[in-house]
Design an enzyme around this catalytic site. Structure first.
Site, mmCIF file in Angstrom:
data_model
loop_
_atom_site.group_PDB
_atom_site.id
_atom_site.type_symbol
_atom_site.label_atom_id
_atom_site.label_comp_id
_atom_site.label_asym_id
_atom_site.label_seq_id
_atom_site.Cartn_x
_atom_site.Cartn_y
_atom_site.Cartn_z
ATOM 1 N N ASN A 1 0.881 -1.176 0.000
ATOM 2 C CA ASN A 1 0.000 0.000 0.000
ATOM 3 C C ASN A 1 0.914 1.219 0.000
ATOM 4 O O ASN A 1 1.543 1.520 1.008
ATOM 5 C CB ASN A 1 -0.886 -0.017 1.261
ATOM 6 C CG ASN A 1 -1.670 1.284 1.419
ATOM 7 O OD1 ASN A 1 -1.749 2.092 0.494
ATOM 8 N ND2 ASN A 1 -2.247 1.481 2.600
ATOM 9 N N LYS B 1 0.096 4.289 -0.218
ATOM 10 C CA LYS B 1 -0.479 5.499 0.404
ATOM 11 C C LYS B 1 -0.233 6.698 -0.521
ATOM 12 O O LYS B 1 -0.282 6.532 -1.740
ATOM 13 C CB LYS B 1 0.103 5.691 1.804
ATOM 14 C CG LYS B 1 0.040 4.391 2.621
ATOM 15 C CD LYS B 1 0.309 4.577 4.072
ATOM 16 C CE LYS B 1 0.142 3.229 4.774
ATOM 17 N NZ LYS B 1 0.238 3.315 6.219
ATOM 18 N N HIS C 1 -9.303 1.501 4.873
ATOM 19 C CA HIS C 1 -8.031 1.679 5.579
ATOM 20 C C HIS C 1 -8.240 2.656 6.738
ATOM 21 O O HIS C 1 -8.999 3.620 6.616
ATOM 22 C CB HIS C 1 -6.955 2.198 4.615
ATOM 23 C CG HIS C 1 -5.587 2.108 5.197
ATOM 24 N ND1 HIS C 1 -5.124 3.032 6.106
ATOM 25 C CD2 HIS C 1 -4.606 1.189 5.049
ATOM 26 C CE1 HIS C 1 -3.900 2.672 6.478
ATOM 27 N NE2 HIS C 1 -3.568 1.555 5.850
ATOM 28 N N GLU D 1 -6.537 4.988 7.794
ATOM 29 C CA GLU D 1 -6.237 6.395 7.480
ATOM 30 C C GLU D 1 -7.416 7.056 6.788
ATOM 31 O O GLU D 1 -7.634 8.261 6.919
ATOM 32 C CB GLU D 1 -4.955 6.474 6.628
ATOM 33 C CG GLU D 1 -3.715 6.169 7.468
ATOM 34 C CD GLU D 1 -2.555 5.589 6.691
ATOM 35 O OE1 GLU D 1 -2.557 5.654 5.443
ATOM 36 O OE2 GLU D 1 -1.628 5.057 7.344
ATOM 37 N N GLU E 1 -5.096 -4.605 10.591
ATOM 38 C CA GLU E 1 -4.056 -3.588 10.764
ATOM 39 C C GLU E 1 -4.288 -2.815 12.057
ATOM 40 O O GLU E 1 -5.076 -1.860 12.087
ATOM 41 C CB GLU E 1 -4.104 -2.598 9.591
ATOM 42 C CG GLU E 1 -3.832 -3.235 8.252
ATOM 43 C CD GLU E 1 -3.235 -2.231 7.273
ATOM 44 O OE1 GLU E 1 -2.198 -2.558 6.704
ATOM 45 O OE2 GLU E 1 -3.777 -1.131 7.113
ATOM 46 N N GLY F 1 2.949 2.459 10.594
ATOM 47 C CA GLY F 1 3.911 3.541 10.379
ATOM 48 C C GLY F 1 4.650 3.944 11.645
ATOM 49 O O GLY F 1 5.346 4.951 11.675
ATOM 50 N N SER G 1 3.772 -2.041 10.125
ATOM 51 C CA SER G 1 5.224 -2.155 10.276
ATOM 52 C C SER G 1 5.757 -3.558 9.952
ATOM 53 O O SER G 1 6.702 -4.023 10.585
ATOM 54 C CB SER G 1 5.661 -1.720 11.678
ATOM 55 O OG SER G 1 5.268 -0.377 11.921
HETATM 56 P P1 13P Z 1 3.359 0.435 7.494
HETATM 57 O O1 13P Z 1 3.829 -0.871 6.918
HETATM 58 O O2 13P Z 1 4.106 1.623 6.951
HETATM 59 O O3 13P Z 1 3.275 0.400 8.991
HETATM 60 O O4 13P Z 1 1.854 0.627 6.962
HETATM 61 C C1 13P Z 1 0.944 -0.385 7.146
HETATM 62 C C2 13P Z 1 -0.296 -0.029 6.393
HETATM 63 O O5 13P Z 1 -1.016 0.864 6.766
HETATM 64 C C3 13P Z 1 -0.593 -0.779 5.180
HETATM 65 O O6 13P Z 1 -1.886 -0.527 4.740
#
Ligand code: 13P
Length: 256
Positions: free
Chosen positions: A13, A15, A99, A101, A170, A176, A216
């Site tokens: 992903n 982002k 997601h 976010e 997640e 992140g 992560s």
């Molecule tokens: P990270 O791997 O950067 O922690 O992000 C995970 C994520 O949100 C994947 O959708």
């Protein structure tokens, strides 16, 4: 992982990272170091404007390209939005939905559910994301919260369609942050998700659905996470932005 019953899927992903030109550069490098084995499915979900470059670059490969969101409506006056059939026409196979976010930007469970239904109708593979906050974990309501998110996300999804879906667990506190859930914590929730799917759709479907862990995940911890029987892949943010790290994670999934 349990390859006997279900697919292992490693998905990136991106982002809001990379331009179309950077996408082309990434894909060209990725293609040269990509493992040739056929163990797991690989997906890269990229910003909408990068989809054409990604699809073009990966046309001759087994890597599926995906989007990071879609609108629940078929078409119409929704300025700035992208419909599921547009993604399909652009060459997408996958779409990330719900997601955390995006939920933080105001997306509700009902909207996520409507998007899941539209994506499935259009033949996309939805990657439905669920996850708890640190506060919810500390209060001890993780499993109840995730069960609620799964039930509402899958509301109205028919039995013949659920098989095509991927669920991604997640934990918000691990995204992140560099703070990964321990393999045990991740496995516990993924097992509970499978139990919820079993209650909703029965044992055969529960056994065949792919459940990813995200948060992560990186080359150093992927093997341990993927060794858990109910973790069938990863949804990877940061480590999917670097071809060699993403390849290392695919290699971890390709281990016996
Ligand atoms: P990270 O791997 O950067 O922690 O992000 C995970 C994520 O949100 C994947 O959708």
């Amino acid at each position: 992982m349990n390859r006997k019953y279900r697919k292992t899927v490693i998905a990136g992903n991106w982002k809001m990272n990379k331009t179309p030109s950077e996408t082309k550069a990434f894909m060209n490098e990725f293609k040269t170091i990509m493992p040739k084995g056929r163990w797991c499915d690989v997906a890269l979900c990229v910003p909408a404007v990068c989809i054409p470059a990604a699809v073009r670059a990966m046309r001759e490969t087994r890597v599926g390209i995906g989007a990071e969101n879609c609108n629940a409506n078929a078409s119409g006056a929704y300025t700035g939005e992208i419909a599921a059939n547009m993604l399909v026409d652009a060459g997408c196979k996958y779409v990330i939905l719900g997601h955390s976010e995006r939920r933080a930007m105001g997306e509700t469970d009902a909207e996520v559910n409507a998007k899941v239904l539209t994506a499935l109708e259009n033949g996309l593979v939805p990657i439905l994301c669920v996850g708890e906050t640190l506060e919810q974990r500390e209060t001890g309501i993780t499993n109840e919260w995730i069960t609620m998110q799964i039930k509402s996300g899958l509301n109205g999804v028919a039995e013949d369609k659920i098989r095509k879906m991927i669920i991604a667990y997640e934990p918000i506190w691990a995204i992140g942050t560099g703070k990964t859930a321990t393999a045990e914590q991740a496995a516990e929730v993924c097992t509970s998700i499978r139990t919820t799917v079993r209650h909703l759709y029965g044992a055969r479907i529960a056994r065949s659905i792919t459940i990813q862990y995200g948060g992560s995940m990186k080359p150093g911890n992927a093997a341990e996470l993927l060794a858990q029987p109910d973790i069938d892949g990863g949804l990877i943010g940061g480590a999917a932005l670097k071809p060699e790290q993403f390849v290392d994670i695919i290699n971890a999934a390709n281990q016996e």
